[in-house]
Design an enzyme around this catalytic site. Structure first.
Site, PDB file in Angstrom:
ATOM      1  N   GLU A  37     -56.678   5.221  26.743  1.00  0.00           N
ATOM      2  CA  GLU A  37     -58.011   5.119  26.135  1.00  0.00           C
ATOM      3  C   GLU A  37     -59.016   4.890  27.250  1.00  0.00           C
ATOM      4  O   GLU A  37     -59.272   3.766  27.650  1.00  0.00           O
ATOM      5  CB  GLU A  37     -58.056   3.977  25.110  1.00  0.00           C
ATOM      6  CG  GLU A  37     -59.344   3.993  24.298  1.00  0.00           C
ATOM      7  CD  GLU A  37     -59.569   2.733  23.472  1.00  0.00           C
ATOM      8  OE1 GLU A  37     -58.876   1.728  23.700  1.00  0.00           O
ATOM      9  OE2 GLU A  37     -60.455   2.760  22.609  1.00  0.00           O
ATOM     10  N   HIS A  39     -65.156  -1.891  27.259  1.00  0.00           N
ATOM     11  CA  HIS A  39     -64.594  -1.271  28.470  1.00  0.00           C
ATOM     12  C   HIS A  39     -65.540  -1.536  29.644  1.00  0.00           C
ATOM     13  O   HIS A  39     -66.762  -1.525  29.487  1.00  0.00           O
ATOM     14  CB  HIS A  39     -64.399   0.232  28.271  1.00  0.00           C
ATOM     15  CG  HIS A  39     -63.298   0.572  27.312  1.00  0.00           C
ATOM     16  ND1 HIS A  39     -62.221   1.359  27.656  1.00  0.00           N
ATOM     17  CD2 HIS A  39     -63.097   0.222  26.016  1.00  0.00           C
ATOM     18  CE1 HIS A  39     -61.406   1.476  26.611  1.00  0.00           C
ATOM     19  NE2 HIS A  39     -61.930   0.801  25.599  1.00  0.00           N
ATOM     20  N   HIS A  90     -65.237   6.488  21.934  1.00  0.00           N
ATOM     21  CA  HIS A  90     -66.199   5.922  22.883  1.00  0.00           C
ATOM     22  C   HIS A  90     -67.092   7.068  23.357  1.00  0.00           C
ATOM     23  O   HIS A  90     -67.247   7.293  24.560  1.00  0.00           O
ATOM     24  CB  HIS A  90     -65.487   5.224  24.046  1.00  0.00           C
ATOM     25  CG  HIS A  90     -64.793   3.958  23.629  1.00  0.00           C
ATOM     26  ND1 HIS A  90     -65.413   2.730  23.657  1.00  0.00           N
ATOM     27  CD2 HIS A  90     -63.547   3.740  23.129  1.00  0.00           C
ATOM     28  CE1 HIS A  90     -64.569   1.802  23.205  1.00  0.00           C
ATOM     29  NE2 HIS A  90     -63.425   2.394  22.879  1.00  0.00           N
ATOM     30  N   ASN A  97     -66.596   2.934  15.111  1.00  0.00           N
ATOM     31  CA  ASN A  97     -66.805   2.017  16.232  1.00  0.00           C
ATOM     32  C   ASN A  97     -66.911   2.788  17.540  1.00  0.00           C
ATOM     33  O   ASN A  97     -66.106   3.673  17.829  1.00  0.00           O
ATOM     34  CB  ASN A  97     -65.665   1.003  16.323  1.00  0.00           C
ATOM     35  CG  ASN A  97     -65.629   0.102  15.094  1.00  0.00           C
ATOM     36  OD1 ASN A  97     -64.662   0.115  14.339  1.00  0.00           O
ATOM     37  ND2 ASN A  97     -66.685  -0.636  14.859  1.00  0.00           N
ATOM     38  N   HIS A 116     -64.501  -4.805  11.911  1.00  0.00           N
ATOM     39  CA  HIS A 116     -64.923  -3.649  12.709  1.00  0.00           C
ATOM     40  C   HIS A 116     -65.812  -2.696  11.919  1.00  0.00           C
ATOM     41  O   HIS A 116     -66.733  -2.098  12.476  1.00  0.00           O
ATOM     42  CB  HIS A 116     -63.704  -2.897  13.254  1.00  0.00           C
ATOM     43  CG  HIS A 116     -63.183  -3.486  14.519  1.00  0.00           C
ATOM     44  ND1 HIS A 116     -62.473  -4.650  14.552  1.00  0.00           N
ATOM     45  CD2 HIS A 116     -63.284  -3.073  15.810  1.00  0.00           C
ATOM     46  CE1 HIS A 116     -62.163  -4.935  15.812  1.00  0.00           C
ATOM     47  NE2 HIS A 116     -62.647  -3.992  16.593  1.00  0.00           N
ATOM     48  N   ASP A 123     -55.293  -1.708  16.916  1.00  0.00           N
ATOM     49  CA  ASP A 123     -56.147  -1.991  18.078  1.00  0.00           C
ATOM     50  C   ASP A 123     -55.877  -3.420  18.559  1.00  0.00           C
ATOM     51  O   ASP A 123     -56.781  -4.148  18.959  1.00  0.00           O
ATOM     52  CB  ASP A 123     -57.632  -1.788  17.740  1.00  0.00           C
ATOM     53  CG  ASP A 123     -58.517  -1.642  18.980  1.00  0.00           C
ATOM     54  OD1 ASP A 123     -57.983  -1.315  20.062  1.00  0.00           O
ATOM     55  OD2 ASP A 123     -59.730  -1.867  18.873  1.00  0.00           O
ATOM     56  N   GLY A 168     -61.421  -5.449  20.551  1.00  0.00           N
ATOM     57  CA  GLY A 168     -60.129  -5.179  19.913  1.00  0.00           C
ATOM     58  C   GLY A 168     -59.960  -6.089  18.706  1.00  0.00           C
ATOM     59  O   GLY A 168     -60.888  -6.809  18.303  1.00  0.00           O
TER      60      GLY A 168
HETATM   61 ZN   LIG Z   1     -61.740   1.479  21.828  1.00  0.00          ZN
END
Ligand SMILES: [Zn+2]
Length: 381
Positions: free
Chosen positions: A129, A141, A193, A217, A249, A272, A307
């Site tokens: 990912e 991230h 993403h 998300n 989420h 996740d 997460g």
């Molecule tokens: Zn993700």
């Protein structure tokens, strides 16, 4: 060795059946028969009236049992994550590496190769990912890790390891030709993403994007004049979408709208999951940043979701309770659908002759009492 599973209910392609006996030989389902037809099994397993369901397949597992895959991409970590999630009915999973340096990606692929070769139960491959993600939609991230996906990275992502490679990428950070090269090499490409527009996503879908990672998300949203990635996912009949059903989420009503927009067989539940699953820890670190567990939410120091504190059995239960999906369909979203997304549907995801003997035995509250992988019962941790 012939195993006979009897005296329980089982969720087969015909729905929830009673009065049937399941025969397993050499790790695969041989037949589902009426109880009186069984002759001379080597071992009988009494299900005590409980429900046997196909084992859950989780395509997005960052960690569990106190371990974060990124921290130490090793066989031992994969085994620990698998053990932690197996208690919640997961019999197949992709250890998931979030955006990191390419040498860490390379190490993670090597660890998966070794884990598969050593027969670590449940590991099906790897989910990479990132780091080929949108900076605007990066979530937790690390922006310093993000990069574009060029030809050099194709070589890395198509490294063979004996299992499935799933890659989450932002299509706007690469080209349709590269997506096509990945897909042709067998990589399961998922858009996520991503800040791509609906229009930008069309050539990516045509080039082989097979799914969307955690729908809603970290992606461009559906708005009046721009349907975004959410709109592209819901409008595209053939693609699969991952759902995190933890009540945090995505609002349950938004998920219910999504479920009405395309066929149910395209939805798959993911955990996740973070290291906290299966433990009592209330904080951990991702690449040095402190992450805390607040109830069943996991947040970074800026309050962003990092997460989930979610396991697959809870995801199935939440899908029934929060989204009003019946149990048969909710289990399907956690077993058959992800198996088909990963192109493993001929091998797992259902209780049917010829399939691998991967099951979970559950009670009425979906507590997992026992699991089997390839006909082998779980060992106490
Ligand atoms: Zn993700």
């Amino acid at each position: 060795m012939l195993l006979a599973f009897r005296n329980g209910r089982m969720l087969t392609d015909a729905g929830i059946e009673t009065g049937r006996t399941l025969l397993v030989r050499n790790g695969r389902i041989e037949a589902i028969v009426n109880a009186r037809e069984v002759v001379g099994p080597d071992r009988t397993i009494d299900l005590n009236g409980r429900l046997l369901v196909p084992g859950f397949i989780d395509t997005q597992v960052n960690g569990g049992g106190g371990v974060l895959f990124n921290d130490d991409p090793s066989v031992a970590s994969i085994a620990a994550i698998g053990r932690a999630h197996r208690r919640f009915g997961t019999t197949g999973f992709l250890p998931t590496l979030i955006s990191d340096d390419l040498h860490v990606v390379e190490r993670a692929i090597g660890a998966v190769r070794d884990a598969i070769a050593q027969g670590v139960p449940g590991v099906l491959g790897i989910h990479i990912e990132g780091p080929f993600l949108s900076n605007e939609r990066r979530g937790v991230h690390d922006s310093s890790k993000l990069r574009s996906l060029d030809r050099d990275a194709v070589e890395l992502l198509t490294t063979r390891h004996g299992g499935v490679t799933m890659a989450t990428l932002a299509p706007e950070r690469t080209t349709p030709a590269i997506i096509r090269a990945l897909s042709d090499a067998g990589v399961i490409v998922s858009a996520g993403h991503t800040n791509a527009t609906y229009e930008e996503l069309q050539p990516a879908l045509a080039a082989g994007v097979r799914g969307f990672t955690h729908l809603f998300n970290a992606m461009s949203q559906l708005t009046s004049r721009e349907p975004g990635a959410v709109g592209a996912a819901l409008a595209h009949a053939d693609s699969w979408v991952g759902l995190i059903v933890d009540g945090h989420h995505v609002h349950p009503e938004a998920l219910k709208i999504a479920l009405r927009a395309k066929q149910l067989d395209r939805f798959m539940l993911v955990s996740d999951a973070m290291p906290s699953v299966g433990t009592e820890v209330n904080e951990f670190r991702i690449q040095g940043r402190l992450i805390t567990i607040d109830g069943d939410r996991i947040v970074d120091d800026e309050g962003r979701l990092a997460g989930a504190h979610l396991d697959m059995a809870s995801a199935v239960l939440n899908t029934c309770q929060m989204l009003g999906v019946d149990l048969v369909d909710a289990v399907r979203m956690a077993s058959r659908n992800p198996a088909e997304f990963l192109k493993l549907g001929g091998d797992m995801g259902r209780i049917a002759p010829g399939q691998r003997a991967n099951f979970a035995l559950v009670d009425g509250e979906l507590n997992v009492l026992e699991t089997w992988i390839d006909g082998a019962q779980s060992q106490a941790p």
